[in-house]
Scaffold this motif. Structure first.
Motif, PDB file in Angstrom:
ATOM      1  N   GLY A 317      -7.800   0.179   2.157  1.00  0.00           N
ATOM      2  CA  GLY A 317      -8.369   0.036   0.816  1.00  0.00           C
ATOM      3  C   GLY A 317      -8.994   1.322   0.326  1.00  0.00           C
ATOM      4  N   TRP A 318      -9.740   1.990   1.218  1.00  0.00           N
ATOM      5  CA  TRP A 318     -10.383   3.262   0.863  1.00  0.00           C
ATOM      6  C   TRP A 318      -9.344   4.319   0.526  1.00  0.00           C
ATOM      7  CZ3 TRP A 318      -9.979   8.017   3.327  1.00  0.00           C
ATOM      8  CH2 TRP A 318     -10.889   8.998   2.925  1.00  0.00           C
ATOM      9  N   LEU A 319      -8.293   4.404   1.355  1.00  0.00           N
ATOM     10  CA  LEU A 319      -7.240   5.395   1.134  1.00  0.00           C
ATOM     11  C   LEU A 319      -6.520   5.146  -0.183  1.00  0.00           C
ATOM     12  CD1 LEU A 319      -5.940   7.799   2.690  1.00  0.00           C
ATOM     13  CD2 LEU A 319      -4.260   6.170   3.569  1.00  0.00           C
ATOM     14  N   SER A 320      -6.320   3.872  -0.512  1.00  0.00           N
ATOM     15  CA  SER A 320      -5.625   3.520  -1.753  1.00  0.00           C
ATOM     16  C   SER A 320      -6.457   3.853  -2.983  1.00  0.00           C
ATOM     17  CB  SER A 320      -5.276   2.029  -1.744  1.00  0.00           C
ATOM     18  OG  SER A 320      -4.417   1.717  -0.671  1.00  0.00           O
ATOM     19  N   ASP A 321      -7.775   3.700  -2.884  1.00  0.00           N
ATOM     20  CA  ASP A 321      -8.635   4.072  -4.010  1.00  0.00           C
ATOM     21  C   ASP A 321      -8.517   5.561  -4.326  1.00  0.00           C
ATOM     22  OD1 ASP A 321      -9.566   1.533  -4.449  1.00  0.00           O
ATOM     23  OD2 ASP A 321     -11.422   1.793  -3.304  1.00  0.00           O
ATOM     24  N   ARG A 322      -8.117   6.373  -3.345  1.00  0.00           N
ATOM     25  CA  ARG A 322      -8.045   7.819  -3.527  1.00  0.00           C
ATOM     26  C   ARG A 322      -6.626   8.338  -3.729  1.00  0.00           C
ATOM     27  NH1 ARG A 322     -12.189   5.984  -1.566  1.00  0.00           N
ATOM     28  NH2 ARG A 322     -14.211   7.029  -1.599  1.00  0.00           N
ATOM     29  N   MET A 323      -5.640   7.718  -3.079  1.00  0.00           N
ATOM     30  CA  MET A 323      -4.260   8.211  -3.148  1.00  0.00           C
ATOM     31  C   MET A 323      -3.346   7.352  -4.004  1.00  0.00           C
ATOM     32  SD  MET A 323      -3.592   9.315   0.832  1.00  0.00           S
ATOM     33  CE  MET A 323      -1.893   9.723   0.417  1.00  0.00           C
ATOM     34  N   GLY A 324      -3.772   6.120  -4.295  1.00  0.00           N
ATOM     35  CA  GLY A 324      -2.922   5.177  -5.009  1.00  0.00           C
ATOM     36  C   GLY A 324      -2.340   4.152  -4.051  1.00  0.00           C
ATOM     37  N   GLY A 325      -2.511   2.871  -4.381  1.00  0.00           N
ATOM     38  CA  GLY A 325      -2.066   1.814  -3.487  1.00  0.00           C
ATOM     39  C   GLY A 325      -0.572   1.797  -3.239  1.00  0.00           C
ATOM     40  N   ALA A 326       0.218   2.075  -4.282  1.00  0.00           N
ATOM     41  CA  ALA A 326       1.673   2.017  -4.130  1.00  0.00           C
ATOM     42  C   ALA A 326       2.181   3.075  -3.164  1.00  0.00           C
ATOM     43  CB  ALA A 326       2.340   2.178  -5.490  1.00  0.00           C
ATOM     44  N   ARG A 327       1.629   4.260  -3.248  1.00  0.00           N
ATOM     45  CA  ARG A 327       2.047   5.345  -2.345  1.00  0.00           C
ATOM     46  C   ARG A 327       1.744   4.981  -0.892  1.00  0.00           C
ATOM     47  NH1 ARG A 327      -0.306  11.555  -2.642  1.00  0.00           N
ATOM     48  NH2 ARG A 327       1.069  12.455  -1.035  1.00  0.00           N
ATOM     49  N   VAL A 328       0.562   4.431  -0.646  1.00  0.00           N
ATOM     50  CA  VAL A 328       0.191   4.040   0.714  1.00  0.00           C
ATOM     51  C   VAL A 328       1.083   2.895   1.198  1.00  0.00           C
ATOM     52  CG1 VAL A 328      -1.668   3.097   2.143  1.00  0.00           C
ATOM     53  CG2 VAL A 328      -2.188   4.819   0.397  1.00  0.00           C
ATOM     54  N   THR A 329       1.349   1.924   0.335  1.00  0.00           N
ATOM     55  CA  THR A 329       2.185   0.786   0.711  1.00  0.00           C
ATOM     56  C   THR A 329       3.610   1.227   1.040  1.00  0.00           C
ATOM     57  OG1 THR A 329       0.876  -0.691  -0.690  1.00  0.00           O
ATOM     58  CG2 THR A 329       3.051  -1.460  -0.041  1.00  0.00           C
TER      59      THR A 329
END
Length: 471
Positions: A317-329
């Motif tokens: 969740g923390w990483l997605s707030d900074r990099m974007g959820g779609a990219r992490v997924t």
């Protein structure tokens, strides 16, 4: 939601917040953050207990043969899988309960309901003559814990502003998910000691498996009874300490609009790949170890996977707030394909005993990725539905904020319900694969295909340059 200024404190009636505007920075700094965090930190132990009870049968099923219960491999996989089936189905209904009944009332009530399967299972495992049908019913009742997740995530989503939802939901779910590893870690400890005193019942003689197996005295009922006092305490804490939000009220009809939203169904599919894998692997992992590596004591290692996945979720969740959820997924699904390949290369085959170390590391890697993906997919949902509401009503519209929040909360709950079906299909796919081929290989090949499709869907709708809803 009604606007407020720095000079106007929010109105309250008892535990009901009649004004709640977390997007107002002055309100958030003044007192919104404190109230939101109180509700979050009561929600976490409630969800922890829900997951512990939900996955209790992943431990109980492994121990039943040692206690003299005469069940087949497939019957044991059924017991491990049924809580996920009932839990996922209950989540569909629980998804819409918070706006109808209020988060405080619903959290207290559903946490207290966990007393039914814990007390029931604690009584049933003391008698090897307990009918299998009774065990099936108790396994289904453990689904009450699974249902709690959807209402819990829906409730917490109302308390935090958009830029903090990913981290807050990641903490709620990630620390709540620790209940899975905790029940698998604590069970071998509490059943080996009469820690609950004589009121919990007499010990039984169990024949342990593994290199150091042998008849030992155990209190198998403690794996269920140990949670009873905590359930009572947390239920009371939720009732007196949490809040209901007046502006979060909505009827089922108001929320049912999500069934017309295409992206609701897409996110359900993606969450099935992340959370469905986490909860499905958690349920099936102990039995996989038991049947693939007979010399290994399953519960010495099985708890590690859910622990890794739970701890990774807040980071996702923390990483997605900074990099974007779609990219992490997107990258999560890419690496999950490779993780399954590692597991397949480590399996016993023919004259080879396989590599338990490779199998364990491969699964720990998969659990880590499911945790990251759980956090990233849930970070995507508020962004997607707020963006779509702003396109319909304008970025500065109060209606867009209210509509986006309510639809996001409903989708968080409903996608949680759909994702939870992975907890049924994954252990059952392992059981069916064993029945048909004597190996879990066929099930693992299916997972590879599913993760590859999920990767493509994420790229097309959310992560490519001209995606429909970049997030």
């Amino acid at each position: 939601m009604r606007p407020t200024s720095d000079a106007t404190p929010p109105a309250r009636r008892g535990r009901l917040l009649t004004v709640w505007t977390p997007e107002d920075q002055a309100f958030w700094v003044r007192e919104g953050s404190a109230i939101a965090n109180v509700n979050l930190w009561i929600s976490v132990p409630a969800l922890f207990l829900a997951f512990a009870v939900w996955q209790m049968w992943s431990v109980v099923a492994v121990n039943l043969p040692n206690l003299g219960f005469q069940y087949t491999e497939n019957e044991l996989f059924w017991l491990a899988a049924l809580p996920a089936l009932s839990g996922a189905t209950l989540r569909i209904f629980y998804s819409f309960m918070v706006p109808i009944f209020g988060g405080r009332r619903w959290t207290a009530l559903t946490t207290a309901s966990l007393l039914l399967p814990t007390i029931g299972a604690g009584l049933a495992v003391q008698n090897p003559e307990t009918p299998y049908s009774t065990m099936l019913m108790l396994a289904l009742l453990c689904g009450l814990g699974g249902g709690n997740f959807s209402s819990s995530m829906s409730n917490i989503s109302f308390f935090f502003p958009k830029e903090r939802k990913g981290s807050a939901l990641g903490l709620n779910a990630g620390l709540g998910n620790l209940g899975v590893s905790s029940v698998q870690f604590l069970a071998p400890l509490v059943i080996s000691l009469g820690v609950l005193g004589p009121w919990a019942g007499e010990p039984q003689m169990a024949q342990l498996s593994g290199a150091h197996g042998g008849p030992v005295e155990v209190w198998a009922q403690n794996a269920a009874f140990i949670w009873v006092p905590f359930i009572i305490i947390v239920s009371m804490l939720a009732w007196v300490g949490m809040h209901d939000i007046a502006d979060a009220k909505a009827s089922f009809r108001d929320q049912a609009v999500i069934f017309k939203r295409k992206h609701n169904w897409i996110m359900c599919f993606l969450y099935l790949g992340t959370f469905g894998s986490f909860i499905g692997f958690s349920a099936g992992f102990p039995l996989l170890i038991k049947y693939l590596y007979p010399a290994v004591r399953p519960l010495q290692y099985a708890w590690l996977g859910p622990l890794v996945g739970a701890l990774a979720r807040p980071f996702g969740g923390w990483l997605s707030d900074r990099m974007g959820g779609a990219r992490v997924t997107f990258w999560t699904f890419f690496w999950m394909v490779l993780g399954v390949v590692v597991v397949m290369l480590s399996l016993p085959s023919g004259q080879s005993a396989g590599s338990f170390a490779g199998f364990l590391l491969g699964f720990l890697f998969l659990f880590f990725l499911t945790g990251i993906g759980n956090g990233s997919t849930f970070a995507m949902i508020p962004t997607i539905f707020t963006t779509l509401a702003e396109r319909r009503h304008g970025a500065a519209s109060a209606q867009a904020v209210a509509e986006g929040s309510k639809e996001s909360a409903a989708v968080l709950g409903f996608s949680g319900a759909m994702g939870a079906y992975g907890g049924f299909f994954i252990p059952k796919s392992f059981g069916t694969s064993f029945d048909l081929t004597g190996s879990p290989q066929a099930a693992l090949w299916f997972f590879i295909v599913f993760y590859a499709v999920s990767l493509a869907v994420t790229w097309w709708y959310y992560s490519r340059r001209r995606a429909e809803v970049p997030c």
